[in-house]
Scaffold this motif. Structure first.
Motif, PDB file in Angstrom:
ATOM      1  N   ALA A 395      -0.924   5.551  -5.655  1.00  0.00           N
ATOM      2  CA  ALA A 395      -1.374   4.503  -6.568  1.00  0.00           C
ATOM      3  C   ALA A 395      -0.324   3.400  -6.692  1.00  0.00           C
ATOM      4  O   ALA A 395      -0.648   2.204  -6.735  1.00  0.00           O
ATOM      5  CB  ALA A 395      -1.683   5.099  -7.938  1.00  0.00           C
ATOM      6  N   TRP A 398      -0.449   1.212  -3.565  1.00  0.00           N
ATOM      7  CA  TRP A 398      -1.605   0.329  -3.624  1.00  0.00           C
ATOM      8  C   TRP A 398      -1.345  -0.840  -4.574  1.00  0.00           C
ATOM      9  O   TRP A 398      -1.646  -1.992  -4.261  1.00  0.00           O
ATOM     10  CB  TRP A 398      -2.834   1.104  -4.092  1.00  0.00           C
ATOM     11  CG  TRP A 398      -3.605   1.800  -3.019  1.00  0.00           C
ATOM     12  CD1 TRP A 398      -3.715   3.142  -2.802  1.00  0.00           C
ATOM     13  CD2 TRP A 398      -4.393   1.175  -1.999  1.00  0.00           C
ATOM     14  NE1 TRP A 398      -4.505   3.411  -1.713  1.00  0.00           N
ATOM     15  CE2 TRP A 398      -4.939   2.215  -1.199  1.00  0.00           C
ATOM     16  CE3 TRP A 398      -4.678  -0.147  -1.665  1.00  0.00           C
ATOM     17  CZ2 TRP A 398      -5.761   1.960  -0.105  1.00  0.00           C
ATOM     18  CZ3 TRP A 398      -5.502  -0.406  -0.577  1.00  0.00           C
ATOM     19  CH2 TRP A 398      -6.034   0.644   0.189  1.00  0.00           C
ATOM     20  N   THR A 399      -0.797  -0.513  -5.727  1.00  0.00           N
ATOM     21  CA  THR A 399      -0.570  -1.552  -6.739  1.00  0.00           C
ATOM     22  C   THR A 399       0.440  -2.577  -6.256  1.00  0.00           C
ATOM     23  O   THR A 399       0.217  -3.793  -6.356  1.00  0.00           O
ATOM     24  CB  THR A 399      -0.091  -0.916  -8.045  1.00  0.00           C
ATOM     25  OG1 THR A 399      -1.061   0.029  -8.506  1.00  0.00           O
ATOM     26  CG2 THR A 399       0.130  -1.972  -9.111  1.00  0.00           C
ATOM     27  N   GLY A 403      -0.736  -6.174  -5.130  1.00  0.00           N
ATOM     28  CA  GLY A 403      -0.245  -7.213  -6.034  1.00  0.00           C
ATOM     29  C   GLY A 403       0.546  -8.283  -5.296  1.00  0.00           C
ATOM     30  O   GLY A 403       0.366  -9.488  -5.537  1.00  0.00           O
TER      31      GLY A 403
END
Length: 838
Positions: A395, A398-399, A403
């Protein structure tokens, strides 16, 4: 915990060697750049040179000072005001005075930039006669540097036009470096020709400086506020180029700042990737520790301690490398004429602390992320884990990746909508790739699978199983593939982005210049200026339209805070019709032909650019005036400056005349007009170039400092990335000994196994290349969109040669870096190697 960590480091030294080397080299790069940057803070103290023996020097102030709500803002003036004749007369009543003048002089054999002075000013350097005598009559001169021997007859070109043949009756030598004609000046800071005081005053009536033999307090009392009274070390402000040391350091600082920022990013990026991969390789080891009863927090602590030990030792080694590398970098900068000869590395401590802290922080950060992932694995799940990577995208990854990608694209879109010209600035196109490179690297595991399948589609369908095995091995080790591809990604992305954007912007500027010029010929001069007589002769030629341009500057306050210097061109109001004929200026509003002594032509970058409104500006000599905006030019690539009249360009002389043959002239008339033009400019030392010749000579090119800085950045990035690529491949191959041994047991020959390893390395390089090309393509498309928004159509220039060379170097290094460790690792019996445990 420390004892266990040390034993682990000793047992797995091969795994940690790659991380140690990458980290030490990264810290060494940061320390080297930091030490070089620290050396650019202060210029050495220099004593006065030209007026070293002068008691008091009076001259026009060379600094524009403007009071704002946030304090006084200052800018150096290009053309300080002259000393008024009335002031010179008042100073003469205080004591003996000497009036100094400086004006350009051109002569065959004289060095470029030669200037003229009155002979009485030679005593202030002081210049000493080494042969002959002082000039005593009109037509007699004294030269510096020995470019004209005593008794020689030379033809001089001065602001008064081409002079008669003048007899050289003496030569001077301050601190003579050489005596070869036209090579080195006699005093080291100028090339000079000395005239009698009377003839110098005739050639250049303007009084630049007055030397006064009187009490400084009395001189100040008799001097107006717009003149400076200089004594002591302040006399250096009257020297030629008094800020040259600081300007040289500013150039070096900008170059090293960019190079340091990019190379620091490269080192941090590669080190973090390498260290995280080294920890990720130990999943089975963590599984065994978990099965033996180790708690997740103990695993995390173990990895952090290991990282701290490796990070501290490697960072210390990197600081030593930086101390050894910084003097060599400084010597190279001096040898390349980028830094002044006195540039040396100092004793600043902050670069070491910065580099050490960065290295240790990167090591701990990379280990922390991997240790948390390892600590979350349960004992039984870990023991059942296969060699195939699973759940490579967390996670957090991915962030962070998503971003950064959205941030990079969002900044680009915002820039295109609000200020497209900012996309053409070096700081912008140097920093944007860093965001996209990091985003692509974090998201690489997502695209490694599809990219690998696409790139290996044909080899996997060839007869035999080698292509399929190579493809499946790369797909099975997504983390390994992403880690090995990272150095290739950053090398290709930087090469394509920096070189491609620079070449694209230069091509756009050239296209814009070509579109704006309607001239058939351009008159220039080696001396940098054309005398009024030459300009007048060209304007009088029949059948031609001619407009002369003189360079100048104007200053303005932006938002009431920043004092901004703008390049400008001066054009005679009487030649505005000719200006319209020889140029195609990108007028957005108003008419250029409305320009007069009370108006100005600006571009859209000015905060106030409404036709008819007034703007407050300071001229090149510091005088403040209010001018009406006559016309507004489009911003373009940034070369569309302001236009004023000669009245608002004090002291400027034309450096270029654009000439167009009037429409309707037949071929014979055009040939005759060209011949007449050449004859008209020859006495003043002018040169006639065709439009194509002038465009070729003035083709926008990256400055030498910027070009060398870019090559420095790319060279360091390529070198470091190649070392990191080799380290990562060695680490990855050492971790696959059992897999390779199993292939041997299955019947593969040693040659087949090694060819498979080489093919895997090339496939991974291809994956990294594709990702790097994606980053470069986004940056180039952004620049193309910005140029389109600025109405400057220009094709994208793709640096195929440089990018291809970077890919070739990575490929040539990747193959032996993968094959040699594999061959050494398979020296034992395949059965024993296949049964080996960690």
């Amino acid at each position: 915990m420390l004892r266990i960590a040390l034993r682990t480091l000793r047992a797995r030294w091969a795994t940690f060697t790659g991380s140690f080397v990458a980290l030490a080299l990264g810290v060494g790069l940061i320390a080297t750049m930091g030490l070089a940057l620290a050396a650019t803070v202060d210029a050495p103290h220099r004593a006065p040179e030209r007026f070293a023996a002068a008691p008091v020097v009076v001259r026009g102030t060379d600094t524009l000072r403007v009071a704002t709500a946030h304090g006084v803002r200052e800018k150096r003036l290009d053309r300080p005001r002259p000393v008024p004749a009335a002031t010179a007369a008042a100073l003469a009543r205080l004591g003996r005075t000497v009036q100094d003048r400086t004006f350009p002089v051109r002569a065959d054999g004289a060095p470029a930039g030669t200037v003229g002075h009155p002979w009485s000013a030679a005593a202030f350097t002081p210049y000493r006669l080494t042969a002959g005598r002082a000039p005593a009559a009109p037509g007699e001169i004294v030269t510096t540097g020995g470019w004209a021997a005593t008794g020689a007859r030379v033809t001089l070109h001065t602001p008064d036009g081409a002079g008669a043949a003048r007899t050289v009756v003496g030569t001077v030598a301050g601190s003579v470096v050489g005596t070869v004609v036209g090579t080195v000046p006699g005093a080291g800071f100028e090339h000079a020709v000395f005239f009698t005081d009377a003839e110098a005053a005739r050639l250049a009536p303007r009084i630049d400086t007055v030397v006064v033999y009187a009490d400084p307090a009395a001189v100040r009392a008799s001097t107006p506020g717009d003149l400076d009274v200089l004594t002591g070390d302040d006399r250096r402000r009257a020297d030629p180029g008094p800020d040259r040391d600081g300007e040289a350091l500013t150039t070096v600082n900008a170059l090293l700042g960019t190079a340091g920022g990019v190379t620091g990013f490269v080192s941090v990026f590669v080190v973090a990737s390498t260290f995280a991969f080294a920890v990720a390789q130990r999943r089975r080891e963590f599984a065994l520790l978990r099965a033996a009863g180790a708690a997740p927090r103990q695993l995390r602590r173990l990895v952090i301690v290991e990282a701290a030990v490796v990070g501290a030792v490697a960072s210390a080694a990197g600081c030593v490398l930086g101390r050894l590398g910084a003097p060599r970098l400084a010597a190279w900068l001096v040898a390349a004429d980028i830094a002044p000869s006195w540039f040396r590395i100092g004793d600043a401590a902050w670069p070491y602390w910065t580099a050490f802290g960065t290295g240790l922080g990167v090591a701990l950060a990379g280990a922390w992320a991997a240790s948390r992932r390892a600590g979350r694995v349960g004992p039984m799940e870990a023991l059942r884990e296969a060699s195939v990577d699973s759940r490579t995208m967390t996670a957090g990854r991915w962030t962070a990746g998503g971003g950064l990608l959205l941030l990079g694209l969002g900044l680009l879109v915002r820039q295109l909508l609000t200020d497209p010209s900012d996309a053409l600035h070096r700081k912008t196109y140097t920093t944007r790739p860093m965001l996209l490179i990091t985003a692509f690297a974090l998201l690489a595991p997502v695209v490694v699978g599809p990219l690998t399948k696409a790139l290996a589609w044909l080899p996997a369908r060839l007869p035999g199983v080698a292509g399929r095995i190579v493809r499946e091995n790369v797909l099975a080790g997504v983390r390994r593939t992403a880690a090995v591809a990272a150095p290739v990604l950053i090398t290709v992305a930087l090469a394509g982005s920096l070189l491609g954007v620079t070449a694209t912007v230069n091509a756009a500027k050239a296209a814009e210049t070509r579109a704006q010029s309607a001239a058939d010929f351009v008159v220039t001069s080696d001396a940098g200026g054309l005398d009024p007589a030459t300009v007048a002769r060209v304007r009088e030629l029949p059948g031609l339209d001619a407009a002369a341009f003189a360079p100048t500057t104007v200053y303005r306050l932006e938002d009431g805070v920043a004092l901004v210097k703008d390049e400008a061109r001066a054009v005679d109001p009487a030649a505005l019709a000719a200006l319209a004929a020889v140029t195609n200026l990108p007028v957005a509003a108003g008419k250029v032909t409305d320009l007069d002594d009370r108006s100005i032509v600006v571009n859209e970058e000015w905060p106030e650019h409404t036709v008819g409104s007034r703007v407050d500006v300071w001229l090149g000599d510091g005088r403040r005036t209010s001018l009406r905006i006559a016309a507004v030019l489009r911003t373009g690539t940034g070369g569309n400056g302001a236009y004023v009249t000669p009245l608002n360009a004090p002291g400027s002389s034309p450096d270029r005349i654009d000439v167009r043959i009037r429409p309707g002239t037949d071929a014979g008339g055009a040939v005759a007009a060209a011949a007449a033009l050449r004859a008209a400019v020859a006495p003043g030392g002018g040169h006639v170039l065709s439009k194509e010749q002038w465009l070729a000579a003035s083709y926008p090119a990256t400055s030498r400092q910027t070009r060398i800085g870019t090559l420095l950045v790319l060279g360091i990035a390529l070198l470091y990335s190649c070392i990191a690529l080799a380290n990562t491949l060695v680490m990855a191959t050492a971790d696959r000994v059992r897999d390779l041994a199993v292939l041997r047991l299955a019947g593969a020959t040693m040659g087949q196994v090694l060819r498979m390893v080489a093919a895997e390395a090339l496939l991974i390089v291809a994956v990294g290349t594709t990702l790097g090309v994606g980053v470069a393509a986004l940056n180039l498309l952004g620049v193309e969109a910005a140029l389109a928004a600025l109405s400057v159509p220009s094709p994208v220039v793709i640096p195929w040669t440089a990018t291809g060379a970077a890919v070739a170097v990575c490929a040539l290094l990747a193959v032996p870096a993968a094959v040699i460790p594999a061959r050494l690792a398979l020296r034992g019996r395949a059965v024993e190697l296949a049964g080996a445990r960690e």
